[in-house]
Design an enzyme around this catalytic site. Structure first.
Site, PDB file in Angstrom:
ATOM      1  N   ASP A  19       0.855  -1.189   0.000  1.00  0.00           N
ATOM      2  CA  ASP A  19       0.000   0.000   0.000  1.00  0.00           C
ATOM      3  C   ASP A  19       0.890   1.237   0.000  1.00  0.00           C
ATOM      4  O   ASP A  19       1.546   1.546   0.999  1.00  0.00           O
ATOM      5  CB  ASP A  19      -0.882  -0.049   1.263  1.00  0.00           C
ATOM      6  N   LEU A  20       0.958   1.923  -1.125  1.00  0.00           N
ATOM      7  CA  LEU A  20       1.829   3.099  -1.236  1.00  0.00           C
ATOM      8  C   LEU A  20       1.324   4.242  -0.357  1.00  0.00           C
ATOM      9  O   LEU A  20       0.113   4.437  -0.211  1.00  0.00           O
ATOM     10  CB  LEU A  20       1.901   3.548  -2.704  1.00  0.00           C
ATOM     11  N   TYR A  24      -0.796   9.837  -4.852  1.00  0.00           N
ATOM     12  CA  TYR A  24      -0.788  10.956  -5.800  1.00  0.00           C
ATOM     13  C   TYR A  24       0.201  12.032  -5.343  1.00  0.00           C
ATOM     14  O   TYR A  24       0.919  12.610  -6.169  1.00  0.00           O
ATOM     15  CB  TYR A  24      -2.184  11.596  -5.932  1.00  0.00           C
ATOM     16  N   ARG A  56      -0.560  16.645   6.386  1.00  0.00           N
ATOM     17  CA  ARG A  56      -1.356  15.915   7.403  1.00  0.00           C
ATOM     18  C   ARG A  56      -1.022  16.364   8.812  1.00  0.00           C
ATOM     19  O   ARG A  56      -1.893  16.458   9.669  1.00  0.00           O
ATOM     20  CB  ARG A  56      -1.132  14.403   7.265  1.00  0.00           C
ATOM     21  N   ASP A 111      -3.031   2.326  -6.031  1.00  0.00           N
ATOM     22  CA  ASP A 111      -1.941   2.384  -5.050  1.00  0.00           C
ATOM     23  C   ASP A 111      -1.819   1.148  -4.168  1.00  0.00           C
ATOM     24  O   ASP A 111      -1.065   1.154  -3.201  1.00  0.00           O
ATOM     25  CB  ASP A 111      -2.072   3.640  -4.185  1.00  0.00           C
ATOM     26  N   GLU A 112      -2.544   0.092  -4.475  1.00  0.00           N
ATOM     27  CA  GLU A 112      -2.446  -1.125  -3.673  1.00  0.00           C
ATOM     28  C   GLU A 112      -2.270  -2.344  -4.572  1.00  0.00           C
ATOM     29  O   GLU A 112      -2.815  -2.405  -5.668  1.00  0.00           O
ATOM     30  CB  GLU A 112      -3.708  -1.311  -2.814  1.00  0.00           C
TER      31      GLU A 112
END
Length: 425
Positions: A19-20, A24, A56, A111-112
């Site tokens: 999982d990146l 994006y 974040r 992305d996974e």
DNA sequence: TGGGGTTAT
DNA sequence: ATAACCC
């Protein structure tokens, strides 16, 4: 193949979920390294769809409105991410890289990826048994800090799995410059759930003894992959809120409420059981392009939007090399109440004479396709009455390989290369 | 709430 | 063709 079915089904799988991190945003930071240490958001329309960890830290969340995000973090830098081309291309590079290790790679979104590494683990286990004991231990975290028992071959397999997951992440970083998380477990469900336990750029392995703890840690059933919005609503109506509730709920009642198929599947999920195989994704099953907007209310505007969407799509199909046999138009009509989910679509076969033209350069396939799409549009919307669209989407599917006279092998490798010049008829 | 994807019915 | 699911 060669193994009795019973032995095969008894064999424990080892599955990795990769999982990146904020995918994006990572791609944008690679495209423009000056953004590296700044708070960065990727914007689609008036939404920040994802953001890097600098953002974040300052309170920006995924799918936050641009307005709220700027309030939280006035220095936030926004890049437009409505064109998915760079993300799509990078995404396939990751899948292809994992495919170099092992053929069983299944994509989930951009992305996974799931990778079934059972075979690689078996190979290393045999090498170990021949060459004596290895000193190497687990890579990354162990869920719950559970102690590893090296006399338990299931533990040993998962430890080897953690080492392979580390190699995956190293390769993805070295070759593509991307970081991400990984989860290692005995099936897809558990690998996915455990990959999120330590969050950016870390990995976690789940040993079977901690499976129940992992499932019980899910405070809401919608966190179980496979239990979505609709099912959650129906389960809540039955008083089922978390995985424990679902485990304890009477099967017969569940089957009557949700149907046997869904009921049995999700109740197994609630125990952490998932026998769904890792299915190699291969090339995409469809190519689509969509645009959302405030208002589109005339036939002329619809035609303009379609003409905007088509060239990009046709280019993607051309580069893929296969020919689509179906085209679909999807619309979303304005509705002040549930903005989500009032899409409808019409699809039709692509006429054979047009299909032939897909591969060829410079043949004008656009205008006949616009005509077909406008016909599909008129099947949904009476153009004599007022209408208000907020989305248009075009999808090409039912992709078939070109008819190739040279059976299989030659054609496959040839289509990767640029065509010889001046060979046109 | 965007701009994509998949499979099941 | 739609409905559900995933990101």
């Amino acid at each position: 193949h060669g193994k009795p079915v019973s032995a095969r089904s008894a064999a424990r799988r080892v599955v990795v979920h990769v999982d990146l991190d904020c995918f994006y945003a990572q791609v944008e930071m690679i495209r423009n390294p000056e953004l590296r240490d700044k708070p960065l958001g990727v914007q689609q329309k008036y939404i920040v769809v994802t953001c890097n960890y600098e953002a974040r830290k300052r309170g920006v969340k995924k799918l936050m409105s641009v307005k709220d995000a700027k309030e939280k973090c006035p220095q936030l830098i926004l890049v437009n991410g409505e064109d998915l081309t760079p993300y799509r291309e990078t995404s396939y590079k990751v899948t292809e890289l994992l495919g170099e290790f092992c053929p069983l790679v299944e994509r989930l979104g951009f992305d996974e990826n799931f990778v079934d590494i059972t075979e690689i683990v078996e190979k290393r286990l045999k090498q170990l048994q021949e060459g004596g004991c290895s000193r190497a231990g687990v890579s990354g975290h162990v869920y719950n800090h559970q102690a590893i028992n090296l006399h338990d071959t299931t533990h040993v397999r998962l430890v080897i799995g953690s080492q392979i997951a580390e190699e995956f992440r190293e390769a993805i970083y070295e070759r593509l410059g991307l970081t991400g998380c990984a989860g290692v477990a005995s099936n897809k469900l558990l690998s996915k759930l455990v990959s999120g336990t330590f969050k950016p750029n870390q990995q976690t392995v789940l040993l079977p003894e901690s499976c129940q703890d992992l499932m019980r840690s899910l405070d809401h059933i919608q966190k179980v992959p496979g239990i979505g919005y609709k099912t959650t609503k129906r389960l809540e109506a039955l008083g089922v809120r978390n995985a424990c509730d679902l485990q304890a709920f009477p099967s017969a009642v569940l089957e009557k409420e949700l149907g046997v198929s869904v009921a049995q599947r999700i109740q197994k999920l609630s125990y952490g059981e998932d026998d769904s195989p890792v299915i190699p994704s291969g090339p995409p099953q469809s190519f689509s392009d969509e645009d959302s907007f405030k208002k589109c209310s005339s036939e002329v505007e619809v035609k303009e939007k379609i003409e905007e969407l088509l060239p990009n799509l046709l280019d993607r199909i051309h580069r893929d090399g296969r020919q689509p046999h179906t085209v679909r138009l999807t619309i979303r009509q304005f509705s002040s109440t549930d903005r989500w989910f009032n899409r409808e679509s019409r699809q039709c076969p692509i006429p054979p004479h047009l299909i032939q033209k897909f591969g060829k350069e410079s043949s004008n396939v656009v205008s006949p396709l616009v005509d077909i799409l406008m016909k599909l549009f008129r099947k949904m919307i009476d153009v004599h009455l007022p209408f208000h669209l907020t989305l248009l989407s075009i999808c090409f599917s039912n992709l078939k390989d070109l008819p190739s006279s040279k059976k299989g092998s030659i054609g496959f490798y040839l289509k990767q290369m640029s065509p010889p010049s001046g060979s046109g008829k």
